[in-house]
Motif scaffolding. Structure first.
Motif, mmCIF file in Angstrom:
data_model
loop_
_atom_site.group_PDB
_atom_site.id
_atom_site.type_symbol
_atom_site.label_atom_id
_atom_site.label_comp_id
_atom_site.label_asym_id
_atom_site.label_seq_id
_atom_site.Cartn_x
_atom_site.Cartn_y
_atom_site.Cartn_z
ATOM 1 N N ASP A 75 -11.677 -6.457 48.266
ATOM 2 C CA ASP A 75 -12.803 -5.523 48.352
ATOM 3 C C ASP A 75 -13.625 -5.552 47.061
ATOM 4 O O ASP A 75 -14.857 -5.534 47.097
ATOM 5 C CB ASP A 75 -12.309 -4.093 48.611
ATOM 6 N N LEU A 76 -12.928 -5.584 45.915
ATOM 7 C CA LEU A 76 -13.623 -5.624 44.634
ATOM 8 C C LEU A 76 -14.428 -6.920 44.502
ATOM 9 O O LEU A 76 -15.565 -6.914 44.019
ATOM 10 C CB LEU A 76 -12.624 -5.507 43.480
ATOM 11 N N ARG A 77 -13.867 -8.005 44.952
ATOM 12 C CA ARG A 77 -14.574 -9.292 44.886
ATOM 13 C C ARG A 77 -15.859 -9.242 45.719
ATOM 14 O O ARG A 77 -16.906 -9.719 45.283
ATOM 15 C CB ARG A 77 -13.652 -10.406 45.380
ATOM 16 N N ASP A 78 -15.777 -8.640 46.896
ATOM 17 C CA ASP A 78 -16.975 -8.482 47.729
ATOM 18 C C ASP A 78 -17.996 -7.564 47.054
ATOM 19 O O ASP A 78 -19.195 -7.825 47.086
ATOM 20 C CB ASP A 78 -16.613 -7.918 49.103
ATOM 21 N N ALA A 79 -17.513 -6.483 46.438
ATOM 22 C CA ALA A 79 -18.405 -5.488 45.836
ATOM 23 C C ALA A 79 -19.074 -5.982 44.563
ATOM 24 O O ALA A 79 -20.092 -5.427 44.156
ATOM 25 C CB ALA A 79 -17.625 -4.205 45.533
ATOM 26 N N THR A 80 -18.519 -7.019 43.934
ATOM 27 C CA THR A 80 -19.066 -7.507 42.668
ATOM 28 C C THR A 80 -19.786 -8.842 42.834
ATOM 29 O O THR A 80 -20.057 -9.524 41.844
ATOM 30 C CB THR A 80 -17.959 -7.651 41.609
ATOM 31 N N ARG A 81 -20.134 -9.184 44.055
ATOM 32 C CA ARG A 81 -20.866 -10.440 44.279
ATOM 33 C C ARG A 81 -22.225 -10.373 43.607
ATOM 34 O O ARG A 81 -22.897 -9.345 43.635
ATOM 35 C CB ARG A 81 -21.038 -10.695 45.765
ATOM 36 N N VAL A 82 -22.603 -11.483 43.023
ATOM 37 C CA VAL A 82 -23.907 -11.624 42.379
ATOM 38 C C VAL A 82 -24.789 -12.437 43.323
ATOM 39 O O VAL A 82 -24.392 -13.526 43.747
ATOM 40 C CB VAL A 82 -23.771 -12.338 41.013
ATOM 41 N N PRO A 83 -25.965 -11.907 43.685
ATOM 42 C CA PRO A 83 -26.832 -12.640 44.609
ATOM 43 C C PRO A 83 -27.110 -14.063 44.111
ATOM 44 O O PRO A 83 -27.389 -14.280 42.939
ATOM 45 C CB PRO A 83 -28.117 -11.810 44.636
ATOM 46 N N GLY A 84 -26.975 -15.029 45.023
ATOM 47 C CA GLY A 84 -27.247 -16.417 44.700
ATOM 48 C C GLY A 84 -26.124 -17.139 43.979
ATOM 49 O O GLY A 84 -26.263 -18.295 43.604
ATOM 50 N N LYS A 85 -25.001 -16.463 43.756
ATOM 51 C CA LYS A 85 -23.858 -17.045 43.065
ATOM 52 C C LYS A 85 -22.622 -16.950 43.940
ATOM 53 O O LYS A 85 -22.478 -16.009 44.715
ATOM 54 C CB LYS A 85 -23.576 -16.255 41.775
ATOM 55 N N ALA A 86 -21.736 -17.916 43.782
ATOM 56 C CA ALA A 86 -20.444 -17.827 44.470
ATOM 57 C C ALA A 86 -19.681 -16.631 43.893
ATOM 58 O O ALA A 86 -19.911 -16.249 42.740
ATOM 59 C CB ALA A 86 -19.653 -19.114 44.250
ATOM 60 N N PRO A 87 -18.788 -16.016 44.662
ATOM 61 C CA PRO A 87 -18.009 -14.891 44.120
ATOM 62 C C PRO A 87 -17.125 -15.367 42.968
ATOM 63 O O PRO A 87 -16.824 -16.553 42.859
ATOM 64 C CB PRO A 87 -17.174 -14.418 45.308
ATOM 65 N N TRP A 88 -16.723 -14.433 42.134
ATOM 66 C CA TRP A 88 -15.848 -14.810 41.025
ATOM 67 C C TRP A 88 -14.560 -15.424 41.541
ATOM 68 O O TRP A 88 -14.072 -15.071 42.608
ATOM 69 C CB TRP A 88 -15.587 -13.653 40.071
ATOM 70 N N GLY A 89 -14.015 -16.324 40.748
ATOM 71 C CA GLY A 89 -12.795 -17.020 41.132
ATOM 72 C C GLY A 89 -11.560 -16.464 40.458
ATOM 73 O O GLY A 89 -10.439 -16.766 40.855
ATOM 74 N N ALA A 90 -11.757 -15.648 39.411
ATOM 75 C CA ALA A 90 -10.624 -15.034 38.720
ATOM 76 C C ALA A 90 -11.059 -13.689 38.161
ATOM 77 O O ALA A 90 -12.220 -13.494 37.789
ATOM 78 C CB ALA A 90 -10.129 -15.938 37.590
ATOM 79 N N CYS A 91 -10.107 -12.780 38.124
ATOM 80 C CA CYS A 91 -10.313 -11.471 37.512
ATOM 81 C C CYS A 91 -9.103 -11.195 36.635
ATOM 82 O O CYS A 91 -7.968 -11.438 37.046
ATOM 83 C CB CYS A 91 -10.433 -10.387 38.588
ATOM 84 N N VAL A 92 -9.365 -10.710 35.429
ATOM 85 C CA VAL A 92 -8.290 -10.288 34.537
ATOM 86 C C VAL A 92 -8.482 -8.798 34.303
ATOM 87 O O VAL A 92 -9.525 -8.367 33.822
ATOM 88 C CB VAL A 92 -8.313 -11.050 33.195
ATOM 89 N N LEU A 93 -7.485 -8.032 34.683
ATOM 90 C CA LEU A 93 -7.500 -6.587 34.498
ATOM 91 C C LEU A 93 -6.527 -6.270 33.368
ATOM 92 O O LEU A 93 -5.360 -6.663 33.436
ATOM 93 C CB LEU A 93 -7.082 -5.895 35.789
ATOM 94 N N ARG A 94 -7.015 -5.608 32.334
ATOM 95 C CA ARG A 94 -6.175 -5.288 31.180
ATOM 96 C C ARG A 94 -6.001 -3.776 31.071
ATOM 97 O O ARG A 94 -6.961 -3.028 31.257
ATOM 98 C CB ARG A 94 -6.808 -5.834 29.908
ATOM 99 N N LEU A 95 -4.777 -3.362 30.743
ATOM 100 C CA LEU A 95 -4.466 -1.944 30.549
ATOM 101 C C LEU A 95 -3.885 -1.746 29.152
ATOM 102 O O LEU A 95 -3.086 -2.563 28.687
ATOM 103 C CB LEU A 95 -3.413 -1.475 31.562
ATOM 104 N N TRP A 96 -4.297 -0.650 28.503
ATOM 105 C CA TRP A 96 -3.748 -0.261 27.219
ATOM 106 C C TRP A 96 -2.988 1.045 27.452
ATOM 107 O O TRP A 96 -3.580 2.045 27.834
ATOM 108 C CB TRP A 96 -4.849 -0.043 26.199
ATOM 109 N N ARG A 97 -1.684 1.030 27.215
ATOM 110 C CA ARG A 97 -0.855 2.202 27.529
ATOM 111 C C ARG A 97 -1.218 3.412 26.686
ATOM 112 O O ARG A 97 -1.369 4.520 27.200
ATOM 113 C CB ARG A 97 0.626 1.877 27.342
ATOM 114 N N ASP A 98 -1.381 3.225 25.371
ATOM 115 C CA ASP A 98 -1.600 4.382 24.490
ATOM 116 C C ASP A 98 -2.878 5.141 24.818
ATOM 117 O O ASP A 98 -2.898 6.364 24.806
ATOM 118 C CB ASP A 98 -1.612 3.949 23.021
#
Length: 138
Positions: A75-98
């Protein structure tokens, strides 16, 4: 149909809630966490890999086991599509605990840099590591 930016933020928040509820993340025995989602063209459409990082920077594999994360990233990949560009091929999600901070990075141009093989595992894990300095300046 493209989602509005608020929808993207809600999807990222939903993914964050799914992550922190998963046993791979929920015990809090980590300093930072990274989740790499890589979309491919072949038999494996989506690969999800997680890493927990100790305060000393060392890492261990910690991939969430739930079935809800994959569709949430679709769903996130669909929601972040950029017109005229292929969808992103990788996503890195980072979390900081503190701080509880979460950041998402989308790779459109060179998603293969996030491919994990025995030869690339250490490099990719280091590249994905949440940076302490980045958390303090954000």
């Amino acid at each position: 149909m493209h989602a509005a930016p608020a929808d993207r933020n809600e999807l990222i928040a939903r993914i964050g809630r799914l992550l922190v509820a998963d046993p791979a993340v929920s015990d809090g025995l980590w300093h930072g966490y990274a989740l790499i989602v890589r979309y491919g063209d072949g038999a494996i459409a989506r690969r999800i890999t997680g890493f927990r990082y100790a305060a000393d920077g060392s890492h261990q594999a910690a991939t969430p086991g739930g079935d809800a994360l994959g569709p949430a990233f679709d769903d996130l990949r669909d929601a972040t599509r950029v017109p005229g560009k292929a969808p992103w091929g990788a996503c890195v999600l980072r979390l900081w605990r503190d701080s509880g901070r979460m950041a998402a990075e989308f790779e459109y141009d060179a998603p293969e840099q996030w491919d994990i093989t025995p030869a690339t595992l250490a490099r990719v894990a280091q590249q994905a590591k949440p940076d302490d300095a980045e958390d303090r300046t954000a």
